[in-house]
Design a protein around this motif. Structure first.
Motif, short mmCIF file in Angstrom:
data_model
loop_
_atom_site.label_atom_id
_atom_site.label_comp_id
_atom_site.label_asym_id
_atom_site.label_seq_id
_atom_site.Cartn_x
_atom_site.Cartn_y
_atom_site.Cartn_z
N PRO A 183 22.08 122.25 55.20
CA PRO A 183 20.78 121.68 54.87
C PRO A 183 20.83 120.29 54.27
N ARG A 184 22.01 119.71 54.12
CA ARG A 184 22.17 118.40 53.50
C ARG A 184 22.34 117.32 54.57
N VAL A 185 21.74 116.16 54.31
CA VAL A 185 21.79 115.07 55.29
C VAL A 185 22.85 114.03 54.95
N GLU A 186 23.42 114.10 53.76
CA GLU A 186 24.41 113.09 53.36
C GLU A 186 25.62 113.10 54.29
N ARG A 187 26.17 111.92 54.53
CA ARG A 187 27.36 111.83 55.39
C ARG A 187 28.55 112.56 54.78
N GLU A 188 28.54 112.71 53.46
CA GLU A 188 29.63 113.44 52.79
C GLU A 188 29.72 114.88 53.28
N ALA A 189 28.63 115.40 53.80
CA ALA A 189 28.66 116.78 54.30
C ALA A 189 29.60 116.92 55.48
N ALA A 190 29.69 115.88 56.31
CA ALA A 190 30.60 115.93 57.46
C ALA A 190 32.04 115.98 56.98
N ALA A 191 32.37 115.16 55.99
CA ALA A 191 33.73 115.16 55.45
C ALA A 191 34.05 116.50 54.80
N ALA A 192 33.07 117.08 54.11
CA ALA A 192 33.30 118.38 53.46
C ALA A 192 33.58 119.46 54.48
N LEU A 193 32.95 119.35 55.65
CA LEU A 193 33.12 120.38 56.68
C LEU A 193 34.54 120.44 57.23
N VAL A 194 35.24 119.30 57.22
CA VAL A 194 36.60 119.28 57.78
C VAL A 194 37.67 119.47 56.70
N ARG A 195 37.26 119.97 55.53
CA ARG A 195 38.22 120.18 54.44
C ARG A 195 38.31 121.65 54.03
N LEU A 196 37.97 122.56 54.95
CA LEU A 196 37.91 123.98 54.60
C LEU A 196 38.76 124.81 55.58
N PRO A 197 40.06 124.60 55.61
CA PRO A 197 40.88 125.27 56.62
C PRO A 197 40.85 126.79 56.56
N SER A 198 40.68 127.37 55.39
CA SER A 198 40.67 128.83 55.29
C SER A 198 39.34 129.43 55.72
N LEU A 199 38.30 128.61 55.75
CA LEU A 199 36.98 129.11 56.15
C LEU A 199 36.57 128.63 57.54
#
Length: 410
Positions: A183-199
Motif C-alpha cells: 500500500p506504500r508508494v515510496e520508492r523505498e518500498a521497491a528496495a525493501a521488497l528485494v531484501r527479504l530472502p527468507s520471505l
C-alpha cells in the motif's frame, strides 16, 4: 525498521501464511478462480475504468509523458483483452507436478518434482494491467505474491485487487491474502521488497533500465533472485534482398505503440538498398509520427527511445555494409531483446538466425511479437534477457517453479 519496510514485510508475511492454501488448491479451483477474475473484470468494468481515469488525470497533471500515459491507461478494449487473456490462462494446461526421469541401481526410481517457489515479489511502475498479468501467473503456478507499483498506478491496482483478484480467490476457498499489494508508494518500498530472502526469495523486476538494474544489484547483495526486465528495444535489419513493400509494412507494424519494449528502436539498412528504399521507409515512419535519428548520432546506437519521455517518437537509423555488421551491432550494441531481418533470401535469414544471440529473432515479422500473450497465448510476468540457464524470453506460469529430485522404491 522504518514504516515503509515494515509495510512490505507485513505483506510478505501475510502472503507466506496464505501460500499453503493456494498450493493445496485443486486445478479446478485455480482455473475457476481465473475464470471468475475474467468475469469480474467485465462486471466491474465501469469502476475499474473510473479508477484508472483518476490515475491518468492525476498523472497528466503531474506532467507524465505521452508514452507513459499510454502504458498507464486501461481502455475498454484493453480491459476486454485482459479478460480474454485470463480465460485463456484458465484453459491452459497445468504443469506436470512429477516427471519420471530414470531408474537407478537397485531398482530405485528417480523423479523430478516441480514445486512452487513459495512467495514471489513483483515490482512495476505505471502499468496497472501488470497487476492482473502477474497475479494470474502466480495463482496458476501456485505461488503467493507481493506486488509493488508506483503512485501513478496504485489506485487502479488497488481496485483490481479489491474487486477482481481477491473476491475470485475467496469464491474458490483460496485465502485471498496469498496475493498482496503493497500500500506504500515510496520508492523505498521497491528496495525493501528485494531484501527479504527468507520471505520472498524471487522478485520479478519490470521498469526503466537504471532503476531496475539498481534493484537487481540490491537483490543480489541480499541473496534474492530476480527475473529482471530492465532494457528493450527491437532491431530490424533491412537486407539487400528485402522486399520493399514488406519492409514498409514491418516498419509500420513495429511502431503501433511507442512506449513498449519490443517496438522498433534501431533500423539497420544495407548500403546496397538504402538509397532506393529510404523514401518509402521514411514515409512509413512519418505515417506513424516517428522521426528518424540519422548519422552522425549523438547517442549510443542502441539507445532505447521508449524510455525517453521527450523523444519516444524516434527511431535510430544506420547504414551497414553487410549482414555480419548488422548482427554484430544487434549483439554488442543493444539489449539483446529482439532483432529481425527483412529479406527474401533464406540463406541470409539463416545466417542472421545463427549469428544473433538475443532472446527473440524474427524473419519478415515484427519484434512486437515478442510477448507472452502473442507468442504463447498466455500473459507474461515479463521478458527475461539473462544469458544463463533458466527462463529466458517471455516468462509465464510454466517457468515459476523450483525443481526437486526424489528417489523412491520402484
Amino acid at each position: 525498521m522504518d514504516e515503509v519496510a515494515k509495510a512490505v514485510e507485513e505483506c510478505a508475511r501475510s502472503a507466506k501464511r496464505a501460500a499453503p492454501s493456494l498450493a493445496a488448491a485443486s486445478e479446478q479451483a485455480i482455473d475457476a478462480a481465473l475464470d471468475s477474475m475474467a468475469q469480474r473484470l467485465l462486471t466491474h468494468r465501469e469502476e475499474i475504468l473510473a479508477a484508472n481515469e483518476a490515475d491518468v488525470v492525476k498523472s497528466r497533471a503531474d506532467g507524465m509523458s505521452a508514452g507513459l500515459l499510454d502504458r498507464l491507461t486501461i481502455t475498454p478494449e484493453r480491459l476486454d483483452g485482459m479478460a480474454e487473456q485470463l480465460r485463456l490462462l484458465a484453459g491452459a494446461p497445468h504443469q506436470e507436478r512429477t516427471i519420471e526421469v530414470s531408474t537407478l541401481d537397485g531398482g530405485l526410481r528417480l523423479i523430478e518434482r516441480r514445486r512452487p517457489v513459495g512467495v514471489i515479489g513483483a515490482n512495476y511502475e505505471a502499468r496497472p494491467n501488470v497487476t492482473v498479468d502477474v497475479a494470474s501467473q502466480l495463482v496458476k503456478s501456485r505461488n503467493g505474491g507481493v506486488l509493488r507499483t508506483g503512485s501513478a498506478a496504485l489506485g487502479s491496482a488497488q481496485r483490481l485487487v479489491e474487486t477482481v483478484i481477491a473476491p475470485a480467490l475467496t469464491e474458490e476457498a483460496i485465502n485471498a491474502d496469498v496475493i498482496q499489494l503493497v500500500p506504500r508508494v515510496e520508492r523505498e518500498a521497491a528496495a525493501a521488497l528485494v531484501r527479504l530472502p527468507s520471505l520472498v526469495p524471487l522478485v520479478i523486476l519490470r521498469g526503466s533500465g537504471e532503476s531496475t538494474r539498481a534493484l537487481a544489484t540490491e537483490a543480489a547483495i541480499h541473496g534474492v533472485g530476480t527475473l529482471a526486465h530492465a532494457d528493450g528495444g527491437g532491431v530490424l535489419y533491412i537486407d539487400e534482398a528485402a522486399d520493399e513493400a514488406k519492409v514498409c509494412d514491418l516498419v509500420s507494424a513495429s511502431l503501433d505503440r511507442l512506449g513498449v519494449c519490443n517496438r522498433l528502436n534501431l533500423l539497420l539498412i544495407h548500403d546496397n538498398v538504402h538509397d532506393a528504399m529510404w523514401p518509402s521507409i521514411s514515409a512509413a515512419l512519418a505515417e506513424r509520427g516517428v522521426t528518424p535519428s540519422l548519422a552522425p548520432h549523438e547517442h549510443a546506437i542502441g539507445y532505447e527511445w521508449a524510455l525517453d519521455s521527450d523523444h519516444e517518437a524516434t527511431v535510430t537509423v544506420a547504414r551497414v555494409a553487410a549482414l555480419a555488421e548488422a548482427v554484430e551491432i544487434a549483439n554488442d550494441k543493444t539489449s539483446g531483446l529482439a532483432a529481425g531481418i527483412a529479406t527474401e533470401s533464406e540463406t541470409a535469414a539463416e545466417a542472421f538466425f545463427d549469428g544473433y544471440t538475443g532472446t527473440g529473432v524474427f524473419w519478415n515479422a515484427p519484434t512486437r511479437l515478442l510477448d507472452g500473450f502473442k507468442l504463447l497465448a498466455v500473459p507474461e510476468t515479463g521478458i527475461n534477457l539473462d544469458n544463463v540457464p533458466g527462463p529466458r524470453g517471455p516468462v509465464t506460469y510454466t517457468d515459476l517453479y523450483v525443481r526437486q529430485y526424489a528417489v523412491l522404491p520402484a
